[in-house]
Design a protein around this motif. Structure first.
Motif, PDB file in Angstrom:
ATOM      1  N   ILE B 125       0.825  -1.197   0.000  1.00 22.24           N
ATOM      2  CA  ILE B 125       0.000   0.000   0.000  1.00 22.24           C
ATOM      3  C   ILE B 125       0.862   1.251   0.000  1.00 22.24           C
ATOM      4  O   ILE B 125       0.367   2.354   0.156  1.00 22.24           O
ATOM      5  N   GLY B 126       2.153   1.092  -0.184  1.00 24.61           N
ATOM      6  CA  GLY B 126       3.035   2.240  -0.319  1.00 24.61           C
ATOM      7  C   GLY B 126       3.530   2.829   0.987  1.00 24.61           C
ATOM      8  O   GLY B 126       3.850   4.002   1.071  1.00 24.61           O
ATOM      9  N   PHE B 127       3.604   2.009   2.024  1.00 25.28           N
ATOM     10  CA  PHE B 127       4.042   2.490   3.335  1.00 25.28           C
ATOM     11  C   PHE B 127       5.422   1.890   3.602  1.00 25.28           C
ATOM     12  O   PHE B 127       5.589   1.005   4.423  1.00 25.28           O
ATOM     13  N   ASP B 128       6.441   2.375   2.881  1.00 29.37           N
ATOM     14  CA  ASP B 128       7.717   1.678   2.887  1.00 29.37           C
ATOM     15  C   ASP B 128       8.537   1.814   4.160  1.00 29.37           C
ATOM     16  O   ASP B 128       9.377   0.981   4.443  1.00 29.37           O
ATOM     17  N   VAL B 199      -3.378   2.833   6.803  1.00 28.66           N
ATOM     18  CA  VAL B 199      -3.588   1.395   6.723  1.00 28.66           C
ATOM     19  C   VAL B 199      -5.078   1.089   6.752  1.00 28.66           C
ATOM     20  O   VAL B 199      -5.584   0.292   5.971  1.00 28.66           O
ATOM     21  N   LYS B 200      -5.780   1.771   7.648  1.00 21.77           N
ATOM     22  CA  LYS B 200      -7.216   1.523   7.781  1.00 21.77           C
ATOM     23  C   LYS B 200      -7.955   1.817   6.490  1.00 21.77           C
ATOM     24  O   LYS B 200      -8.803   1.054   6.051  1.00 21.77           O
ATOM     25  N   MET B 201      -7.602   2.959   5.879  1.00 22.04           N
ATOM     26  CA  MET B 201      -8.290   3.381   4.661  1.00 22.04           C
ATOM     27  C   MET B 201      -8.229   2.330   3.569  1.00 22.04           C
ATOM     28  O   MET B 201      -9.194   2.073   2.875  1.00 22.04           O
ATOM     29  N   ARG B 202      -7.038   1.757   3.428  1.00 18.07           N
ATOM     30  CA  ARG B 202      -6.875   0.812   2.330  1.00 18.07           C
ATOM     31  C   ARG B 202      -7.395  -0.582   2.645  1.00 18.07           C
ATOM     32  O   ARG B 202      -7.685  -1.358   1.755  1.00 18.07           O
ATOM     33  N   SER B 203      -7.453  -0.926   3.925  1.00 16.25           N
ATOM     34  CA  SER B 203      -7.724  -2.329   4.209  1.00 16.25           C
ATOM     35  C   SER B 203      -9.127  -2.597   4.733  1.00 16.25           C
ATOM     36  O   SER B 203      -9.624  -3.706   4.616  1.00 16.25           O
ATOM     37  N   GLN B 204      -9.774  -1.590   5.324  1.00 14.06           N
ATOM     38  CA  GLN B 204     -11.108  -1.874   5.830  1.00 14.06           C
ATOM     39  C   GLN B 204     -12.085  -2.035   4.672  1.00 14.06           C
ATOM     40  O   GLN B 204     -12.054  -1.280   3.708  1.00 14.06           O
ATOM     41  N   ASN B 205     -12.918  -3.063   4.794  1.00 15.41           N
ATOM     42  CA  ASN B 205     -13.917  -3.384   3.774  1.00 15.41           C
ATOM     43  C   ASN B 205     -13.336  -3.752   2.411  1.00 15.41           C
ATOM     44  O   ASN B 205     -14.043  -3.703   1.422  1.00 15.41           O
ATOM     45  N   PRO B 366      -2.987  -6.152  -5.403  1.00 21.71           N
ATOM     46  CA  PRO B 366      -1.828  -6.520  -4.589  1.00 21.71           C
ATOM     47  C   PRO B 366      -2.156  -6.727  -3.121  1.00 21.71           C
ATOM     48  O   PRO B 366      -1.787  -7.754  -2.554  1.00 21.71           O
ATOM     49  N   ILE B 367      -2.883  -5.806  -2.520  1.00 20.50           N
ATOM     50  CA  ILE B 367      -3.091  -5.938  -1.076  1.00 20.50           C
ATOM     51  C   ILE B 367      -4.048  -7.078  -0.754  1.00 20.50           C
ATOM     52  O   ILE B 367      -3.857  -7.806   0.210  1.00 20.50           O
ATOM     53  N   VAL B 368      -5.065  -7.284  -1.603  1.00 22.63           N
ATOM     54  CA  VAL B 368      -5.998  -8.378  -1.321  1.00 22.63           C
ATOM     55  C   VAL B 368      -5.304  -9.722  -1.493  1.00 22.63           C
ATOM     56  O   VAL B 368      -5.398 -10.606  -0.644  1.00 22.63           O
ATOM     57  N   ALA B 369      -4.562  -9.854  -2.590  1.00 22.40           N
ATOM     58  CA  ALA B 369      -3.852 -11.111  -2.799  1.00 22.40           C
ATOM     59  C   ALA B 369      -2.816 -11.301  -1.696  1.00 22.40           C
ATOM     60  O   ALA B 369      -2.657 -12.387  -1.163  1.00 22.40           O
ATOM     61  N   ALA B 370      -2.145 -10.224  -1.308  1.00 21.83           N
ATOM     62  CA  ALA B 370      -1.119 -10.332  -0.269  1.00 21.83           C
ATOM     63  C   ALA B 370      -1.736 -10.675   1.074  1.00 21.83           C
ATOM     64  O   ALA B 370      -1.078 -11.268   1.919  1.00 21.83           O
ATOM     65  N   SER B 371      -2.999 -10.315   1.275  1.00 24.57           N
ATOM     66  CA  SER B 371      -3.590 -10.506   2.594  1.00 24.57           C
ATOM     67  C   SER B 371      -3.746 -11.976   2.964  1.00 24.57           C
ATOM     68  O   SER B 371      -3.883 -12.302   4.125  1.00 24.57           O
ATOM     69  N   THR B 372      -3.725 -12.886   1.973  1.00 22.89           N
ATOM     70  CA  THR B 372      -3.765 -14.297   2.357  1.00 22.89           C
ATOM     71  C   THR B 372      -2.351 -14.829   2.511  1.00 22.89           C
ATOM     72  O   THR B 372      -2.158 -15.987   2.809  1.00 22.89           O
ATOM     73  N   ASP B 373      -1.354 -13.953   2.262  1.00 24.19           N
ATOM     74  CA  ASP B 373       0.044 -14.314   2.398  1.00 24.19           C
ATOM     75  C   ASP B 373       0.463 -15.438   1.458  1.00 24.19           C
ATOM     76  O   ASP B 373       0.968 -16.458   1.889  1.00 24.19           O
TER      77      ASP B 373
END
Ligand code: SF4
Ligand code: SF4
Lengths: 176, 411, 133
Positions: B125-128, B199-205, B366-373
């Protein structure tokens, strides 16, 4: 989740319904750690004709988690083993239920269970390409793991002449 | 993407396959309407290396190292599940001390893996800055792994009937010190992830997986627990020393009181598990009984024993990404396994991607696919077919899209 | 909170970097030349972080003790060991070895041990440095 079951109940539940179509049912108990708490493994063979019914019957008892299906090539028979997990939200009560089905190589067909357990799709497709069985009624029968240009009629997990033996050469060649 | 050409027709984008060096490259085909994903199709197997077949030519000791190389991050889980399967098939009893030592290794690996994941998720999500911060913590975890096992990644610590290295009393101060370090930094990490607005903005819902879908699609590990299904091999089954220890199956409910099954919940889930792992290691160190660490130190003798066995066994272990299950069959003629079947957790977490990704935007892939690791290799190359011209999106561009979305939301 | 990482980033500016700049501060444009220079004493190498005790590095082989039982060959997962039937000793190809130390465990006379050396990269897999006998 419905109420928890014990391994003995599971075996009895199947035996009552399918009688002689269930063979070789056994319960294996293993102990771990210093408190020697037990874990349970149930193994049983189900006749091919009642396989689908038995899974439907199982769902009436409890919706299982299907971990995976594995397969053996034993001579004239292909054995498919479905590894289910029951009671998975009960602490230390989980039961691993292994249901095996024997398919003759002359007619290796089995009914799909992906309509009742959608998560079975990938593992059923894998068995199709790796062991050369036919899964009747599967919604998507394309290959998952093998490349599209892999030759037809070669099944990597078989041990007979349809196996992959002739496709490898010089595995361990070393310069001396 | 350019302004024109937003028509009603849907487009297909292939994502993947890709980086053969990573563990599970995946090929997606997305059907899109504008930026919205309507349908997803998945194809696997780009690095199918036939390890199961290769095992037929090797004895169980050699298979251990083959299993270790299935995955770089879970290089402990696969040998662990394999050993459990062999031990179940051959009815080998493991000394109590080895059971505890195995837990220590398993939990240390979980810390490494989850912290690595947290960094990758932040990067997506660009939080390096968080990425570098997590790398700093992970470095310590890897150093500790090297201290305990002799290597950073391929640990080579498992053996049939026990474990290969003991933890001696002079090692304890260092382990305790590192655990304290993890605890301190964990608080910081938790604060960043759980309180930060970005983080919340991108990941909630985003990327919701409902409980019903998780059960039906047989999802495993943190992915299914974040959807509220209490499935954890560590609590469900008594194996290693988990039956003795105080392990609770955690879900995001423990922290927030609700379960949404979105990306945010999966972040919470993993962070809570890191904390649980630290506590488990401390518990193990305190309660470890004395004694042997292997049941049969003479390997040739052990092999002769296995050679005579005709039987099958299943071994399960809760890896950082979920349940690993191995099936082993011996035919009583040779010590090599007759059949070996490996099921890695991502295998079961593929299908849940479909409901998760439907209805999301390209920038969320990217973030959704990454969320299952999974391995992130899948997002390496995206080609967009638009107006019958072919555009290729590289991983960098996809990453840029994702970062831009964060910027947009922050305005 | 919007900038939760800011304090850490600020502190970081005044700290020494965590990375050990091995083998040189800046990547040499020609690595082979650089290594040659190091060999001749013209350039200096920044030392690597020493491995932990118990690290599994290059194998040490005590030829005298070896009885030629071939157990190590049977259990080596990588088929990295070769038997020399003439003098009944073994030869280990390190380019195949995965440094698992399984051979150390099975050896009945304990003639194999793991060393500390880990800088084993070489262009030729059969170079002298990579064969233990
Ligand atoms: S360390 Fe492992 S791979 Fe290397 S020679 Fe010994 S047994 Fe073989
Ligand atoms: S196991 Fe030891 S004694 Fe036997 S051949 Fe190998 S090195 Fe020599």
């Amino acid at each position: 989740m419905k109420k928890k079951v014990t391994p003995e109940e599971v075996v009895k539940y199947f035996k009552d319904e399918f009688k002689t179509k269930i063979k070789g049912a056994k319960i294996v108990k293993r102990k771990f750690g210093s408190k020697k708490k037990e874990s349970y493994y149930v193994w049983m063979k189900v006749d091919r004709t009642v396989f689908k019914d038995s899974i439907e019957h199982l769902i009436k008892l409890q919706y299982p988690h299907l971990a995976v299906a594995s397969g053996n090539d034993i001579g004239k028979i292909i054995e498919i083993i479905y590894h289910f997990t029951l009671n998975y939200d009960q602490p230390l009560e989980e039961i691993i239920l292994n249901i095996s089905v024997e398919l003759p190589k002359t007619d290796p067909t089995i009914d799909t269970i992906s309509d009742i357990i959608p998560g079975a799709l990938i593992t059923e497709r894998e068995k199709m390409e790796m062991l050369g069985i036919t899964v009747k009624g599967i919604p998507d029968s394309s290959r998952v793991f093998l490349p599209d240009d892999f030759p037809e009629g070669v099944y990597p997990w078989r041990r007979d002449k349809t196996g992959p033996e002739k496709y490898y050469k010089n595995l361990h060649e070393v310069k001396k | 993407m350019s302004e024109e050409a937003i028509t009603k027709t849907s487009y297909h984008i292939p994502v993947g396959p890709i980086h053969p060096a990573l563990k599970e490259p995946v090929y997606f085909e997305f059907e899109l309407s504008g930026e919205k994903i309507i349908d997803v199709n998945v194809k696997l197997g780009h690095v199918h290396r036939g390890v199961e077949w290769a095992s037929r030519k090797r004895n169980p000791i050699q298979v251990l190292y083959l299993a270790e190389r299935i995955c770089g991050i879970c290089s402990y889980c696969h040998p662990a599940a394999f050993t459990l399967a062999v031990e179940n098939a051959c009815d080998i009893e493991v000394p109590e001390r080895a059971d505890y030592l195995r837990v220590v290794q398993a939990e240390l690996e979980r810390i490494c893996s989850h912290i690595l994941w947290a960094g990758v998720a932040a990067h997506e999500i660009g939080f390096d800055t968080v990425l570098y911060f997590t790398w700093q913590i992970r470095e310590k975890a890897l150093d500790l792994t090297e201290f305990l096992t002799g290597n950073r990644v391929t640990k080579g610590i498992m053996t049939i009937g026990g474990i290969r290295r003991d933890i001696t009393p002079d090692m304890l101060p260092r382990i305790k010190r590192d655990m304290q370090f993890f605890k301190d930094n964990f608080e910081k990490l938790r604060h960043i992830f759980l309180d930060d607005k970005t983080v919340k903005m991108r990941s909630q819902n985003a990327g919701i997986l409902t409980k019903d879908d998780a059960i039906k699609l047989c999802a495993v590990g943190p992915t299914t627990r974040a959807s509220g299904v209490k499935k954890d091999v560590r609590t469900g089954e008594s194996y290693f020393a988990y039956g003795d220890l105080d392990v609770k199956c955690i879900t995001p409910k423990d922290l927030t009181g609700t379960v949404n099954g979105d990306v945010y919940d999966r972040i919470i889930q993993r962070l809570l598990e890191v904390k649980q792992s630290i506590e488990l290691i401390e518990q193990c160190i305190d309660e470890m009984p004395a004694g042997d660490i292997v049941s049969e130190p003479k390997i040739p003798k052990l092999m002769n024993q296995i050679k005579k066995i005709e039987g099958e066994g299943v071994g399960r272990h809760e890896a950082p990404r979920g349940e690993v299950i191995h099936y082993v069959k011996f035919d009583g003629k040779s010590e090599n396994p007759y059949t070996w079947k490996v099921r890695a957790p991502t295998y079961n977490n593929i299908l849940p991607w479909i409901p998760m990704l439907k209805g999301e935007q390209i920038a969320d892939i990217p973030i959704v696919a990454a969320s299952t690791d999974p391995c992130m290799s899948c997002t390496n190359r995206v080609a967009i077919v638009k107006d019958s011209k072919r555009y290729e999106l590289t991983k960098e561009q996809l990453h840029k899209l994702s970062v831009e979305k964060t910027r947009r939301l922050m305005k | 909170m919007r900038f939760s990482m800011l304090p850490s980033v600020f502190v970081q500016m005044f700290k020494k970097p965590w990375t050990n700049k091995f083998p040189a501060k800046y990547a040499p444009s020609n690595t082979t030349q650089f290594l040659k220079d190091v060999g001749e004493g013209k350039a200096e190498i920044i030392p690597p972080i020493p491995p932990e005790k118990g690290f599994r590095g290059k194998i040490k082989y005590d030829k005298e003790k070896c009885i030629g039982c071939q157990l190590c060959i049977k259990y080596c997962p990588c088929e990295a060991i070769e038997f020399k039937p003439k003098d009944k000793k073994i030869k280990i190809y390190l380019s195949r070895c995965c440094f698992c130390s399984q051979c150390n465990d099975v050896c009945p006379t304990n003639c194999l041990t793991m060393g500390e050396e880990f800088l084993l990269a070489d262009a030729d897999p059969y170079s002298k440095d990579l064969i233990v006998e």
